[in-house]
Motif scaffolding. Sequence first.
Motif, PDB file in Angstrom:
ATOM      1  N   TYR A 280       0.845  -1.192   0.000  1.00  0.00           N
ATOM      2  CA  TYR A 280       0.000   0.000   0.000  1.00  0.00           C
ATOM      3  C   TYR A 280       0.877   1.238   0.000  1.00  0.00           C
ATOM      4  CZ  TYR A 280      -3.934  -2.955   1.378  1.00  0.00           C
ATOM      5  OH  TYR A 280      -4.913  -3.913   1.415  1.00  0.00           O
ATOM      6  N   ALA A 281       0.285   2.357  -0.380  1.00  0.00           N
ATOM      7  CA  ALA A 281       0.856   3.680  -0.170  1.00  0.00           C
ATOM      8  C   ALA A 281      -0.151   4.386   0.743  1.00  0.00           C
ATOM      9  CB  ALA A 281       0.998   4.430  -1.492  1.00  0.00           C
ATOM     10  N   ALA A 282       0.288   5.414   1.444  1.00  0.00           N
ATOM     11  CA  ALA A 282      -0.598   6.089   2.402  1.00  0.00           C
ATOM     12  C   ALA A 282      -1.926   6.492   1.765  1.00  0.00           C
ATOM     13  CB  ALA A 282       0.101   7.296   3.004  1.00  0.00           C
ATOM     14  N   ASN A 283      -1.902   6.884   0.502  1.00  0.00           N
ATOM     15  CA  ASN A 283      -3.136   7.336  -0.149  1.00  0.00           C
ATOM     16  C   ASN A 283      -3.959   6.203  -0.766  1.00  0.00           C
ATOM     17  OD1 ASN A 283      -1.309   6.858  -2.214  1.00  0.00           O
ATOM     18  ND2 ASN A 283      -1.952   8.612  -3.436  1.00  0.00           N
ATOM     19  N   THR A 284      -3.482   4.946  -0.657  1.00  0.00           N
ATOM     20  CA  THR A 284      -4.261   3.820  -1.197  1.00  0.00           C
ATOM     21  C   THR A 284      -4.815   2.901  -0.107  1.00  0.00           C
ATOM     22  OG1 THR A 284      -2.342   2.354  -1.472  1.00  0.00           O
ATOM     23  CG2 THR A 284      -2.912   3.804  -3.347  1.00  0.00           C
ATOM     24  N   VAL A 285      -4.540   3.207   1.150  1.00  0.00           N
ATOM     25  CA  VAL A 285      -5.059   2.389   2.253  1.00  0.00           C
ATOM     26  C   VAL A 285      -6.574   2.569   2.293  1.00  0.00           C
ATOM     27  CG1 VAL A 285      -5.095   2.081   4.765  1.00  0.00           C
ATOM     28  CG2 VAL A 285      -2.915   2.496   3.573  1.00  0.00           C
ATOM     29  N   PRO A 286      -7.337   1.505   2.103  1.00  0.00           N
ATOM     30  CA  PRO A 286      -8.794   1.635   2.019  1.00  0.00           C
ATOM     31  C   PRO A 286      -9.428   2.280   3.259  1.00  0.00           C
ATOM     32  CG  PRO A 286      -8.110  -0.584   1.411  1.00  0.00           C
ATOM     33  CD  PRO A 286      -6.898   0.120   1.920  1.00  0.00           C
ATOM     34  N   GLU A 287      -8.838   2.063   4.423  1.00  0.00           N
ATOM     35  CA  GLU A 287      -9.422   2.560   5.670  1.00  0.00           C
ATOM     36  C   GLU A 287      -8.881   3.927   6.096  1.00  0.00           C
ATOM     37  OE1 GLU A 287      -8.824  -1.741   5.229  1.00  0.00           O
ATOM     38  OE2 GLU A 287      -7.304  -0.237   5.722  1.00  0.00           O
ATOM     39  N   ARG A 288      -8.115   4.597   5.253  1.00  0.00           N
ATOM     40  CA  ARG A 288      -7.450   5.837   5.661  1.00  0.00           C
ATOM     41  C   ARG A 288      -8.422   6.904   6.151  1.00  0.00           C
ATOM     42  NH1 ARG A 288      -7.589   5.590   0.314  1.00  0.00           N
ATOM     43  NH2 ARG A 288      -8.303   7.384  -0.891  1.00  0.00           N
ATOM     44  N   ASP A 289      -9.576   7.049   5.493  1.00  0.00           N
ATOM     45  CA  ASP A 289     -10.532   8.078   5.918  1.00  0.00           C
ATOM     46  C   ASP A 289     -11.147   7.745   7.272  1.00  0.00           C
ATOM     47  OD1 ASP A 289     -10.031   9.597   3.650  1.00  0.00           O
ATOM     48  OD2 ASP A 289     -11.681   8.675   2.513  1.00  0.00           O
ATOM     49  N   VAL A 290     -11.396   6.466   7.527  1.00  0.00           N
ATOM     50  CA  VAL A 290     -11.929   6.050   8.822  1.00  0.00           C
ATOM     51  C   VAL A 290     -10.905   6.361   9.918  1.00  0.00           C
ATOM     52  CG1 VAL A 290     -12.569   4.027  10.209  1.00  0.00           C
ATOM     53  CG2 VAL A 290     -13.437   4.283   7.899  1.00  0.00           C
ATOM     54  N   VAL A 291      -9.644   6.038   9.682  1.00  0.00           N
ATOM     55  CA  VAL A 291      -8.589   6.286  10.668  1.00  0.00           C
ATOM     56  C   VAL A 291      -8.461   7.791  10.930  1.00  0.00           C
ATOM     57  CG1 VAL A 291      -6.115   6.061  11.137  1.00  0.00           C
ATOM     58  CG2 VAL A 291      -7.368   4.163  10.081  1.00  0.00           C
ATOM     59  N   ARG A 292      -8.477   8.575   9.895  1.00  0.00           N
ATOM     60  CA  ARG A 292      -8.377  10.035  10.058  1.00  0.00           C
ATOM     61  C   ARG A 292      -9.595  10.609  10.768  1.00  0.00           C
ATOM     62  NH1 ARG A 292      -6.412  10.808   3.916  1.00  0.00           N
ATOM     63  NH2 ARG A 292      -4.264  10.124   4.194  1.00  0.00           N
ATOM     64  N   SER A 293     -10.759   9.973  10.624  1.00  0.00           N
ATOM     65  CA  SER A 293     -12.000  10.494  11.215  1.00  0.00           C
ATOM     66  C   SER A 293     -11.932  10.578  12.734  1.00  0.00           C
ATOM     67  CB  SER A 293     -13.205   9.648  10.790  1.00  0.00           C
ATOM     68  OG  SER A 293     -13.255   8.414  11.505  1.00  0.00           O
TER      69      SER A 293
END
Length: 169
Positions: free
Chosen positions: A129-142
């Motif tokens: 993965y790259a930081a911008n391709t992690v599927p859960e990135r928006d959930v983690v940032r939320s």
Amino acid sequence: MSANDEQQKAGATARILERNRLIARVAIARRHGAHIVFANGCFDILHVGHVRYLEAARGLGDLLVVGINGDEQVRALKGEGRPFIPERERAEIVASLRAVDLVTIFHEPTVEQLLLAIRPDIHAKGTDYAANTVPERDVVRSYGGRVAIVGDPKDHSSSEMVKKVKSNE
């Protein structure tokens, strides 16, 4: 089985928690100032890439929680005939690794609900993965967490290992 073998097995299985117990243990650790790191995967056939990923994830915080995909999800991701090792055994193998503090098995198609339940400070993903391709990135940032890419280059794969074994039969 020797007493030491039984003790070691009990130690690994004691670190496998169902979700409510996991949430409670993470909350206690957080109250004591621990930084929580979360990693996840199928871990169907453990290889050195898995070990390096989990060790690197553990290096990011004080408590490493690992989510193991349940058998049905592994089958959906990897195909018929998988997993080779049942979820409970995969969880025990991962829990026996020195870098891993707690393990849970999740049955949803993604780890989003688990992430929202434990709210780790860092969600560690492998180098596929790259930081911008992690599927859960928006959930983690939320909830104010961050995503970290860890481990060695994705040169290891359980699926590739299986193909290699089959071609040598």
